[in-house]
Design a protein around this motif. Sequence first.
Motif, PDB file in Angstrom:
ATOM      1  N   VAL A 140      23.761  30.433  60.025  1.00 10.39           N
ATOM      2  CA  VAL A 140      22.738  29.330  60.258  1.00 10.39           C
ATOM      3  C   VAL A 140      22.256  29.805  61.514  1.00 10.39           C
ATOM      4  O   VAL A 140      21.205  30.226  61.981  1.00 10.39           O
ATOM      5  N   ALA A 141      23.465  30.035  62.623  1.00  9.40           N
ATOM      6  CA  ALA A 141      23.048  30.543  64.118  1.00  9.40           C
ATOM      7  C   ALA A 141      22.424  31.844  63.906  1.00  9.40           C
ATOM      8  O   ALA A 141      21.663  32.031  64.613  1.00  9.40           O
TER       9      ALA A 141
ATOM     10  N   LEU B  25      16.083  31.771  55.386  1.00 12.54           N
ATOM     11  CA  LEU B  25      15.720  32.744  56.464  1.00 12.54           C
ATOM     12  C   LEU B  25      14.486  33.549  55.452  1.00 12.54           C
ATOM     13  O   LEU B  25      13.575  33.796  56.097  1.00 12.54           O
TER      14      LEU B  25
ATOM     15  N   ARG C   2      20.805  33.309  61.533  1.00 14.39           N
ATOM     16  CA  ARG C   2      19.588  33.211  60.853  1.00 14.39           C
ATOM     17  C   ARG C   2      18.558  32.682  62.027  1.00 14.39           C
ATOM     18  O   ARG C   2      17.380  33.256  62.068  1.00 14.39           O
ATOM     19  N   ASP C   3      18.811  31.722  62.796  1.00 12.22           N
ATOM     20  CA  ASP C   3      18.010  31.241  63.738  1.00 12.22           C
ATOM     21  C   ASP C   3      17.914  32.291  64.856  1.00 12.22           C
ATOM     22  O   ASP C   3      16.742  32.331  65.419  1.00 12.22           O
ATOM     23  N   GLU C   4      18.798  33.077  65.305  1.00 11.61           N
ATOM     24  CA  GLU C   4      18.650  34.138  66.130  1.00 11.61           C
ATOM     25  C   GLU C   4      17.549  35.180  65.787  1.00 11.61           C
ATOM     26  O   GLU C   4      16.743  35.535  66.378  1.00 11.61           O
TER      27      GLU C   4
ATOM     28  N   GLU D 226      15.397  34.558  63.451  1.00 10.24           N
ATOM     29  CA  GLU D 226      13.935  33.835  63.230  1.00 10.24           C
ATOM     30  C   GLU D 226      13.269  34.189  64.838  1.00 10.24           C
ATOM     31  O   GLU D 226      12.175  34.245  64.911  1.00 10.24           O
ATOM     32  N   ARG D 227      13.974  33.684  65.770  1.00  4.80           N
ATOM     33  CA  ARG D 227      13.458  33.820  67.153  1.00  4.80           C
ATOM     34  C   ARG D 227      13.030  35.168  67.546  1.00  4.80           C
ATOM     35  O   ARG D 227      12.283  35.311  68.254  1.00  4.80           O
TER      36      ARG D 227
ATOM     37  N   ASP E 154      27.775  27.483  59.275  1.00  4.34           N
ATOM     38  CA  ASP E 154      27.207  27.327  60.616  1.00  4.34           C
ATOM     39  C   ASP E 154      27.021  28.725  61.194  1.00  4.34           C
ATOM     40  O   ASP E 154      25.976  29.044  61.857  1.00  4.34           O
TER      41      ASP E 154
ATOM     42  N   TYR F 167      23.110  41.685  64.752  1.00  5.46           N
ATOM     43  CA  TYR F 167      23.383  40.397  64.636  1.00  5.46           C
ATOM     44  C   TYR F 167      24.702  40.297  64.217  1.00  5.46           C
ATOM     45  O   TYR F 167      24.984  38.958  63.832  1.00  5.46           O
TER      46      TYR F 167
END
Length: 392
Positions: free
Chosen positions: A381-382, A295, A384-386, A388-389, A378, A335
């Motif tokens: 990662v979840a 990230l 991190r993806d949130e 990033e979005r 995981d 988050y």
Amino acid sequence: MIRAQPSLLEWSATNNGSTPDESTATVDDGSYSPPTDVEAFLRQYADTYRYYGSGKCALRDGLAAVCSPGQNVLVPAYLPDAVVEPLFELGLEPRRYAIYDTLAPVIADLESRADDRTGAVVSVNYFGFPQPGLKAIAELADENDWVHVDDNAHGALSVDETHGLLGTVGDIGITSLWKTLPVGDGAVLYCNDPEIADTFEPSDLAGVADSFTRSDLAFVCKSVAGDLLDSTAVLNDAARSLITSRSPQRESDPRGRYESTKVPMSRLSSFVLTRANPIEIVARRRANYLAWHALFHSRPDVTPVFDELPPGICPQVYPVRTAEAKKLLRLLERYGVDGAHTWPRLATAVLEDEAYETAHRLAREIVVLPVHQHIDTDTVVAIRDEIERSIG
């Protein structure tokens, strides 16, 4: 939610005494069997060591064995305020040297603070990584007949390809087990110089408690309660608020925090370190570190403190630098990342001295994120993806 510390309950539920998976164990030719508990891991790398309740107590006994009252000890300015309390107790003067943004020592500044009463120099392996300039400090100590203290509080399981087990590089060294294991206390003093090892006489702060105590029970209850609250989101905030309001406040002054650690290592910590699997711990922490790195490594507003994760390093946290630390902390909290914070709380003497401007800046800008072994990669990662979005 990502908790700040590893979970004793989760460790107890998953620990079954099994050997490491082949994917995480390093086997040379079939003749090497990797250690399956932390005590065996320590014995593999160190000949002489003692257990303590805290790293500061280990440092206290180590310095008592090699320095005399009236001497001075060179320490980096970028350190938590209570670390030098053992020096004051022993009648030693801490002389703080400046560091660069890279965490390497400013050698010229370090040398300028030494004199004929200098007895020791301390290097620090920040966040579980070998301090840049570690070799230079070791050479200076050898040239000037100073004792080299290898402060490895952050990296109990870090094995560097060049230096070996961090904490065993100097004449003496320390490491903090509780920063890596799901326990409330625990530290190690390494006596790496044979002459020091032969003459070392530990104080009554050394060793392991004879039996389990109320403090052990209190830690277990607190750990279990935290796990249960995390799994019950509706009650989490209210219950945590109640617990905080009814819990005794932690000592705010450095001396009080040091004095509160003056006990041998608990029986509970001893129990865990003889059963916790170091190979699995290192692998899980590294995986979580790399998940955060995916990230932050390319973001313009946040800079990782370390460009890469070398083989063998067991990170304590994932550290980044940002000029907007409060903004980043609010984002992480939104988050569900618990325990991210700036590091460290500097000593007043450092904050009041403009010569340590780099340490001031680092303490404002470095934010550390949890990577401990009971975080599911995981989940990182979840999140991190949130993130990033949401921030692009």
